[in-house]
Design a protein around this motif. Structure first.
Motif, PDB file in Angstrom:
ATOM      1  N   HIS A  52       0.811  -1.224   0.000  1.00  0.00           N
ATOM      2  CA  HIS A  52       0.000   0.000   0.000  1.00  0.00           C
ATOM      3  C   HIS A  52       0.845   1.276   0.000  1.00  0.00           C
ATOM      4  O   HIS A  52       0.721   2.091  -0.926  1.00  0.00           O
ATOM      5  CB  HIS A  52      -1.004  -0.052   1.157  1.00  0.00           C
ATOM      6  CG  HIS A  52      -1.670   1.249   1.446  1.00  0.00           C
ATOM      7  ND1 HIS A  52      -2.556   1.837   0.556  1.00  0.00           N
ATOM      8  CD2 HIS A  52      -1.570   2.105   2.492  1.00  0.00           C
ATOM      9  CE1 HIS A  52      -2.969   2.990   1.066  1.00  0.00           C
ATOM     10  NE2 HIS A  52      -2.390   3.165   2.231  1.00  0.00           N
ATOM     11  N   HIS A  76       3.930   6.904   5.249  1.00  0.00           N
ATOM     12  CA  HIS A  76       2.733   7.580   5.765  1.00  0.00           C
ATOM     13  C   HIS A  76       1.947   6.792   6.804  1.00  0.00           C
ATOM     14  O   HIS A  76       1.180   7.365   7.566  1.00  0.00           O
ATOM     15  CB  HIS A  76       1.832   8.056   4.632  1.00  0.00           C
ATOM     16  CG  HIS A  76       0.918   7.002   4.076  1.00  0.00           C
ATOM     17  ND1 HIS A  76       1.278   6.167   3.058  1.00  0.00           N
ATOM     18  CD2 HIS A  76      -0.344   6.647   4.403  1.00  0.00           C
ATOM     19  CE1 HIS A  76       0.284   5.347   2.786  1.00  0.00           C
ATOM     20  NE2 HIS A  76      -0.721   5.608   3.585  1.00  0.00           N
ATOM     21  N   ASP A  77       2.134   5.476   6.877  1.00  0.00           N
ATOM     22  CA  ASP A  77       1.393   4.700   7.866  1.00  0.00           C
ATOM     23  C   ASP A  77       2.264   4.159   8.997  1.00  0.00           C
ATOM     24  O   ASP A  77       1.783   3.423   9.848  1.00  0.00           O
ATOM     25  CB  ASP A  77       0.681   3.522   7.182  1.00  0.00           C
ATOM     26  CG  ASP A  77      -0.633   3.941   6.524  1.00  0.00           C
ATOM     27  OD1 ASP A  77      -1.252   4.919   7.020  1.00  0.00           O
ATOM     28  OD2 ASP A  77      -1.035   3.321   5.527  1.00  0.00           O
ATOM     29  N   ASP A 143      -3.373   8.314  -1.076  1.00  0.00           N
ATOM     30  CA  ASP A 143      -3.744   7.268  -0.123  1.00  0.00           C
ATOM     31  C   ASP A 143      -5.168   6.783  -0.418  1.00  0.00           C
ATOM     32  O   ASP A 143      -5.430   5.586  -0.547  1.00  0.00           O
ATOM     33  CB  ASP A 143      -3.654   7.867   1.290  1.00  0.00           C
ATOM     34  CG  ASP A 143      -3.971   6.869   2.383  1.00  0.00           C
ATOM     35  OD1 ASP A 143      -3.597   5.688   2.226  1.00  0.00           O
ATOM     36  OD2 ASP A 143      -4.587   7.270   3.390  1.00  0.00           O
TER      37      ASP A 143
HETATM   38 MN    MN Z   1      -2.689   4.627   3.962  1.00  0.00          MN
END
Ligand code: MN
Length: 499
Positions: A52, A76-77, A143
């Motif tokens: 992802h 980002h995660d 995203d």
């Molecule tokens: Mn994400």
């Protein structure tokens, strides 16, 4: 349309192709950190979680955003999914990358809170709050696009919620920012889940039309290329573009389902070097084919409100076919596809992103609309362009957004909710931790005021850290009120004495 998944190698290849001497070392380091953070986790689609963030980073690189944004995309995660802290990110990747990751993480938290009907409104506001760094919004789009593309893995109720959010919140924001490419993808991605039958119907219509007209349009394109090459124009591109499905659906509804009224199912785009050539190309087309009355639009002289520029015309070609043309310069084309993101794109030769303030005016305009809608007119003064810079946006536990000036404290928050909440306020929980009432609030904080109904009124000491005029007035008022009440009693007593 992008591929569902990309490998890290593909990402690296794209970065090497797009940026001049990019810092591949750091990119790889970000990948390693992300891979460790997401190790062993699997998405509902069955793919490892790391696929992802790599897909998100790939998209950001495709958009040509500065490499820091791509690196932040890979990461980002990680704050969410691992022990990784913001401090550690800062040490390893610098403040810019760390703050991008932090802002995206905060934006995500706000989404978990249900304000039900005010939800859409809240989300829009939140976007605006975060727009002090618009790159965060681009990351959020990337995203969301990948989550939409992999939505089939989610349970039905989640599919519907995510699709609705994308269509009602994300897509309009993309539209207002002039990011038509992203907007179109968000719309079509959600459309498939929200109205699957209509989606299929539109898809069939387009499939048939492309089969019917495809060969013909290709011939027209060849013809135009020949015409253009006979002029002084050297740098031009001519290509077909197919209408997006949700856009077709909306237009069909507008024309009561009459397909014959829609002329731009397939349009032809001509991209030339400068404005003068745009008009030259238009003249050339009109010399050759008769234009349909009332369908010549000069969005170069009069751009659309979101800044869109192009010349549009619809002509009758040889065998009575009707074809729409869109003529623009390369710069206009980039702006039409990427909108404000075009200003943040990496440009060969310059290592700094090119900034433009037009998008800020645009955001201010949206802010204005939101306010008139919600009767926030009393806050007219925050209509300044720099509105986002010195405002913070915090949340109630129910997910409502309260906007306050920078440096505001829980007292300001309490009075912003209701005078009684302010007057009876005794304690505060910020992000689920008990704090002092003079604690400074930050954007994204979730603030819960604890009240005591037996409390008599505000503490005059609060004046030392109440920042808003509203809170200060209310505190003064409450104190004043008791005096006035006492005064009134005295006066009444005198009146009685007189009689
Ligand atoms: Mn994400």
């Amino acid at each position: 349309m992008s591929e569902l998944f990309r490998t890290y190698n593909e990402l690296e290849q794209l970065v090497l192709k797009t940026y001049r001497s990019p810092d591949i070392q750091t990119l790889r380091r970000a990948y390693d950190v992300a891979q460790r953070a997401h190790a062993g986790e699997v998405r509902l689609t069955g793919h490892p979680v790391i696929t992802h963030p790599v897909a998100v980073a790939y998209r950001l690189a495709q958009m040509g955003l500065h490499l820091n944004v791509v690196i932040a995309g890979i990461l980002h995660d990680v704050i969410e999914d691992s022990e990784m802290t913001n401090e550690s990110l800062q040490e390893q990747f610098g403040t810019d990358v760390a703050s991008l990751v932090e802002s995206v993480t905060k934006l995500k938290h706000s989404i978990n809170y249900r304000g039900e009907e005010r939800y859409a409104e809240n989300m829009r506001k939140m976007f605006l709050a975060m727009a002090s760094d618009v790159r965060v919004v681009f990351m959020k789009f990337a995203d969301r696009l990948h989550n939409l593309e992999t939505l089939y893995g989610q349970p039905k109720h989640k599919q519907e919620r995510i699709a609705r959010e994308s269509l009602e919140i994300y897509a309009p924001i993309a539209g207002r920012l002039g990011m038509s490419e992203i907007k179109g993808e968000l719309e079509d991605g959600s459309f498939a889940y929200l109205l699957p039958k209509e989606y299929e119907r539109m898809k069939n219509i387009m499939d048939i039309k492309v089969r019917e007209k495809g060969a013909y349009v290709s011939r027209i394109i060849d013809q135009i290329e020949k015409l253009l090459s006979k002029t002084s124009m050297e740098d031009f591109q001519v290509h077909g573009r197919v209408k997006r499905l949700f856009s077709l659906y909306k237009k069909l509804n507008k024309y009561q389902g009459d397909l014959s009224k829609i002329y731009d199912l397939i349009a032809i785009r001509i991209i030339v070097s400068d404005v003068e050539e745009c008009y030259m190309a238009l003249g050339l087309l009109h010399q050759h084919w008769r234009p349909l009355p009332g369908r010549i639009k000069d969005y170069i002289a009069q751009p659309k409100p979101n800044g869109y520029q192009s010349l549009h015309t619809t002509v009758f070609t040889e065998n009575g076919e009707i074809v729409e043309f869109q003529i623009r310069t390369l710069e206009m084309h980039e702006l039409a596809e990427y909108g404000v993101a075009a200003h943040w794109r990496y440009k060969e030769g310059t290592h700094k992103p090119v900034r433009n303030t037009q998008w800020m005016e645009e955001l201010a305009q949206i802010q204005k609309e939101l306010q008139s809608k919600k009767n926030f007119m009393e806050q007219l003064e925050i209509m300044k362009i720099d509105v986002f810079k010195d405002r913070i946006f915090v949340f109630t536990p129910q997910g409502d957004v309260i906007d306050l000036p920078e440096g505001a404290t829980p007292i300001d928050f309490a009075y912003a909710i209701h005078t009684e909440v302010g007057n009876k306020c005794t304690a505060v929980r910020i992000n689920e931790v008990m704090r002092n009432l003079d604690t400074t609030l930050f954007s994204g904080d979730i603030v819960e005021i604890i009240t005591d109904k037996n409390r008599r009124g505000p503490n005059p000491d609060w004046m030392k850290f109440a920042k808003t005029r509203h809170a200060r007035a209310k505190i003064k008022d409450a104190t004043h009120h008791t005096v006035k009440g006492w005064f009134a009693e005295v006066l009444k007593g005198r009146e009685k004495a007189k009689k």
